[in-house]
Design a protein around this motif. Structure first.
Motif, PDB file in Angstrom:
ATOM      1  N   VAL A   1       0.836  -1.192   0.043  1.00  0.00           N
ATOM      2  CA  VAL A   1      -0.025  -0.101  -0.135  1.00  0.00           C
ATOM      3  C   VAL A   1       0.833   1.024   0.073  1.00  0.00           C
ATOM      4  N   ASN A   2       0.555   2.157  -0.865  1.00  0.00           N
ATOM      5  CA  ASN A   2       1.363   3.316  -1.046  1.00  0.00           C
ATOM      6  C   ASN A   2       0.114   4.552  -0.975  1.00  0.00           C
ATOM      7  N   VAL A   3       0.300   5.507  -0.097  1.00  0.00           N
ATOM      8  CA  VAL A   3      -0.783   6.459   0.086  1.00  0.00           C
ATOM      9  C   VAL A   3      -0.168   7.649  -0.516  1.00  0.00           C
ATOM     10  N   PHE A   4      -0.822   8.418  -1.222  1.00  0.00           N
ATOM     11  CA  PHE A   4      -0.535   9.707  -1.679  1.00  0.00           C
ATOM     12  C   PHE A   4      -1.681  10.592  -0.994  1.00  0.00           C
ATOM     13  N   HIS A   5      -0.991  11.267  -0.008  1.00  0.00           N
ATOM     14  CA  HIS A   5      -1.986  12.208   0.864  1.00  0.00           C
ATOM     15  C   HIS A   5      -2.346  13.687   0.078  1.00  0.00           C
ATOM     16  N   VAL A   6      -3.242  13.890  -0.823  1.00  0.00           N
ATOM     17  CA  VAL A   6      -3.013  14.895  -1.693  1.00  0.00           C
ATOM     18  C   VAL A   6      -3.929  16.185  -1.076  1.00  0.00           C
TER      19      VAL A   6
END
Lengths: 680, 295
Positions: free
Chosen positions: B211-216
């Motif tokens: 899981v890779n999360v891009f917190h935009v």
């Protein structure tokens, strides 16, 4: 609230400036989408409310700032004392101070004064506070402060000058007080007077006024050409026993000659007139020799007939009370009366003789009646203001009781001891009488009257220092201890301190008790020429102690002593008024004071100084304007008009506008801080 | 509506990314030869290790050179490369439509997604797409073809963020749907209940995904640099709040930082890659940062 610079209030509209600025710069909340709204705390809405509050506070502080600045420039004040000096505004009032002394009747002086007063009233704006003071010897607030000038005008129409003298100092003080209290930031105290020089018998002292109060002087009337007035009058016993002389002093004032005559009236009936003959100078004397009045209380009035500038002071310038003899009852020695016989009959010797001789020497000034003392009653005695008792111990108890009651009722008793017992003298004098003190002339043991407590008549006996009548010698006297608890006191004493004359006030009356019999064997006083005038002065003094004086000037108050027991007063104009309504004598003439038990005449004359119409010069009048001083008057005050210290201290009033500016500064600081912390 | 696939694919950006590769840190399954290591030893050109010969091993796998030297039989093991399945999960809720700069969060996330998809496809990795808001709105299976890439990017561009967020619940659905282990790239503002989102991400990880999360987030959301009174409106709930930014900024940033720290810490604990993406930054920065960390 009043304002110095009223026009500045127009700038109050500038308050709209902050309001407009506030409305123009006001930021409505921007609408903004914010997905992360959840992270705004509950305080967010409160912050907006606080923001709105701060903005309103900012608006009000800016409005207040403008208002304070406008008010400061407008310079408001709440009472006259705060008004600043030297500002031209509509807040001005006037106090009219009108001279209504006798001299104002001269010529058309009063009409001119009335016209000038009306003109002065016109010079102040309508609805200004005004007041009216009238003055002669006293000052009276005729119209208290009012904004209705018509009331003052109405009063001016009614008032007339009187006959009293002038006290300009009292007028200044009254005017200053009224001006200080006037509800206006500036007050003109306008003093309208003829400014008689005689009105300044005493130098005028500076008066305290608040800043904004100024004196103005208006001199009315013209310098009189000539005025003639009766300055004084007196009666003198004439050589003939049934005649008396009436001597009148006539003075001429101003410039010019005056021709005329002086007429004398007795009870309204003319006794003749005499022409005025002026010697060099301004004074002349006129003498009338008239029959000596047989009755008491005869009114003599002198009238000058001359064309001058002030006739009002001439018509009844001096009203003469008959210089009547003082009635005295002499209770002569009885029992041991020594009489000598002569071809003309028996005649008294001893004390009686000396007293009789003294009475004769007084001429008609002492009207003595003689009584043995038997059958006397208090009512009998009360007909006489003075009773001389030459030997009280010779009288019976009834007589002594009557004498005692007479004193209680206000009579004056003069006691001389006899040769016998002195118990009655002791009782009447209220003192303790010891034995006789016999002195030996051969050994030069005699006593002189060394000190007299009284001034006036008793001082004739001499005191320390020069004696008018010499030093009477006494060879025999009673040792007396004054009964202080009975109101007795020593008023004259010998050189050894022993009492010579005691004075005792008992009830309404007075007792003079001598410790020396009126006999040559006791004293040489009876043989001295000074005995007669002394006796007269003593009698007169005793009389005056129990009776009020009967000569007054216009404006004098009717004393309580004079009016005691009086029910009605008949005025010079013939009207009769209740006594309680007459508190002062407002016009010249004879006043009859009557009651059921007694009647008294009082003569009231115009102050002769009012006849001298000489006026102050302009420099002196200008100096009066400068007598209004703000702040404390110096210790020395103004001894002379021209030397008055009239420097005005700096204006210390009108501080309120400074407070407004300070408040504006504080509001400005607050607004600046608030603005920096308030978001736009 | 986007009409061109060129909107999310920025040539200048791609030019910068031309030499970049996306390597998965963890071993994932792969059917085809790809860039990523397979746990399986098989035919491969890359030597892995030697092991003793076991009866039954193929004689062709015996390293005869080693036998000649040692008279012992060893089998040569080789690394086997396989293809990666990458699932791009895009949050298309209404909050993603917010933006104060050049790009909205949705656009920014879309460009990142397109760029990553491009890189994957170029690596012969399979890419798939899930677009979600309160439900799965777009679901595309994983394929390696270029045509699939174009369709995928097109699907992104045709989506408009407008509905509410039910990120956690929908992520659970996604976790249940994806069968093969792969990589999940989540691009979202994560504006849902953090603990529930973490639970969903754990679900994905439990299913074997990396899981890779891009917190935009938009820069305005990150800095709250508004001025003057504002009426803030939540685009999803329509909740409105009047506030003075200067007054509430401190508290807001504090709360936001706590939110960001939560994800950073929790994801880090679980070995999930977390990248905070400020939409004001140049697009290549977060990409390079992510790819370099995974190289």
């Amino acid at each position: 609230m009043l304002f110095v610079n009223l026009l500045y209030l127009a700038a109050t509209g500038a308050i709209a400036g902050p309001v407009m600025l506030h409305l123009l710069l006001r930021q409505r909340p921007q609408r903004q989408t914010l997905p992360t709204l959840r992270f705004l705390t509950a305080a967010a809405p409160q912050s907006y409310a606080m923001h709105k509050f701060k903005n309103m506070l900012l608006l009000f502080s800016r409005m207040l700032l403008v208002l304070l600045i406008v008010l400061a420039f407008a310079r408001p004040f709440f009472n006259a004392a705060d008004a600043p000096e030297g500002q031209e505004t509509a807040g001005i009032g006037m106090v009219l101070v009108m001279d209504r002394s006798c001299s104002m009747q001269a010529g058309d002086t009063w009409e001119i004064a009335r016209t000038r007063a009306r003109n002065a009233l016109k010079s102040v704006p309508e609805d200004s506070p005004v007041a009216l003071i009238v003055f002669d010897r006293v000052s009276r607030l005729a119209v208290p402060e009012t904004r209705d000038a018509g009331r003052v005008l109405s009063e001016l129409q009614v008032i007339e000058p009187g006959f009293a003298a002038t006290d300009l100092g009292a007028a200044l003080r009254a005017g200053a007080e009224a001006g200080n209290q006037l509800n206006a930031h500036r007050a003109r105290v306008v003093i309208i007077s003829d400014y008689q020089r005689s009105a300044m018998q005493q130098a005028l002292a500076p008066v305290h006024v608040r800043p904004g109060v100024d004196f103005e002087t208006i001199q009315v009337g013209a310098e009189p050409s000539v005025n003639v007035a009766i300055a004084s009058a007196q009666t003198i016993p004439a050589e003939l026993a049934d005649k008396q002389s009436v001597l009148l002093e006539i003075r001429r004032f101003g410039k010019g000659d005056a021709e005329g005559a002086v007429e004398l009236f007795e009870d309204g009936k003319s006794l003749g007139d005499q022409p005025l003959n002026w010697a060099e100078g301004a004074q002349t004397f006129v003498e009338f020799v008239v029959d000596k009045p047989t009755a008491n209380d005869v009114i003599l009035r002198a009238e000058v007939h001359v064309t001058d500038s002030h006739p009002a002071d001439n018509d009844s310038n001096v009203l003469l009370e008959v210089e009547r003899a003082i009635p005295v009852l002499v209770l002569q020695q009885t029992g041991r009366v020594k009489f000598a016989s002569s071809e003309s009959g028996l005649f008294p010797v001893g004390a009686n003789r000396f007293v009789k001789a003294a009475v004769q020497a007084c001429g008609g000034l002492v009207d003595a009646a003689w009584s043995s003392g038997s059958g006397i009653t208090p009512e009998t005695l009360l007909r006489y203001p003075v009773v001389l008792a030459l030997d009280v111990d010779a009288y019976g108890d009834d007589a002594v009781a009557a004498i005692d009651a007479y004193v209680e009722s206000g009579g004056a008793l003069v006691l001389f001891p006899g040769n016998g017992a002195t118990s009655t003298l002791q009782a009447l004098s209220g003192s303790t009488v010891g034995g006789w003190k016999q002195l030996d002339e051969q050994l030069s043991e005699y006593r002189l009257v060394s000190s007299v407590r009284h001034q006036g008549p008793l001082d004739l006996l001499g005191s320390t220092g020069e004696s008018v009548l010499g030093h009477p010698k006494v060879y025999r006297y009673l040792n007396v201890e004054p009964g202080v608890e009975n109101g007795a006191a020593t008023v004259a004493q010998f050189d050894n301190g022993a009492p010579f004359i005691l004075e005792r006030r008992k009830g309404d009356g007075l007792v003079y008790a001598f410790t020396v019999p009126l006999e040559a064997s006791a004293t040489d006083f009876v043989l001295r020429a000074s005995f007669a005038p002394f006796l007269y002065e003593l009698v007169a003094h005793a009389t005056h102690e129990t009776e009020a004086r009967r000569r007054y000037l216009v404006g004098d108050g009717a004393s309580a002593t004079l009016m005691r027991g009086i029910d009605d007063v008949q005025m010079p104009n013939g009207k009769t008024l209740p006594a309680q309504t007459v508190t002062s004598f407002a016009e010249p003439g004879a006043y009859a004071l009557t009651s059921e038990s007694k009647a008294t005449l009082v003569s009231v004359n115009i102050d002769p100084m009012e006849s001298d119409l000489a006026r102050l010069n302009q420099t002196e009048i200008d100096g009066i304007r400068d007598l209004g001083i703000s702040g404390d008057v110096g210790e020395g005050g103004a001894d002379e008009l021209n030397d008055a210290d009239v420097t005005m201290p700096p204006d210390e009033s009108g501080k309120f506008w400074r407070y407004l500016l300070f408040a504006a500064l504080a509001v400005f600081a607050f607004e600046s801080i608030l603005a920096s912390r308030t978001l736009r | 509506m986007p009409t061109s696939t060129q909107r999310f694919l920025k040539p200048e950006l791609l030019a910068q990314l031309s030499s970049m590769e996306f390597r998965v840190r963890t071993i994932v399954e792969g059917m085809l030869s790809g860039l990523h290591r397979s746990p399986y030893r098989g035919l491969s050109s890359e030597f892995a290790e030697y092991r003793d010969y076991q009866p039954g091993d193929e004689p062709t796998r015996i390293d005869w050179k080693v036998f000649a030297r040692s008279d012992k039989y060893y089998i040569k093991e080789f690394e086997e490369e396989t293809n990666l399945e990458t699932h791009i999960v895009l949050d298309a809720s209404a909050s993603m439509g917010f933006g104060t700069g050049t790009y909205t969060k949705w656009q920014y996330a879309g460009i990142l997604s397109a760029s990553l998809a491009y890189i994957m496809q170029r690596q012969s990795d399979a890419i798939g797409l899930v677009v979600l808001d309160e439900a799965i709105r777009v679901e595309m299976e994983t394929k390696t073809t270029r045509g699939h890439l174009i369709h995928t990017i097109g699907a992104m561009e045709n989506t408009k963020p407008q509905r509410q967020t039910r990120l956690a619940a929908v992520l659970h659905q996604v976790a249940a749907k994806i069968k093969r282990r792969g990589v999940v790239l989540l691009l979202s503002d994560l504006l849902d209940e953090p603990s529930e989102v973490m639970s969903a991400l754990e679900h994905l990880q439990h299913r074997g995904h990396q899981v890779n999360v891009f917190h935009v987030l938009d820069t305005a959301e990150l800095n709250f640099d508004f001025e003057g009174p504002h009426l803030f409106i939540d685009p999803e709930t329509n909740q409105q709040t009047l506030a003075i930014p200067d007054v509430v900024r401190g508290d807001y940033l504090k709360s936001l930082q706590g939110f960001l720290d939560f994800y950073s810490n929790e994801l880090g604990k679980r070995n999930m890659r977390y990248s905070l993406v400020d939409t004001s930054l140049p697009l290549d920065q977060p990409l390079f940062s992510f790819l370099m960390r995974n190289s």
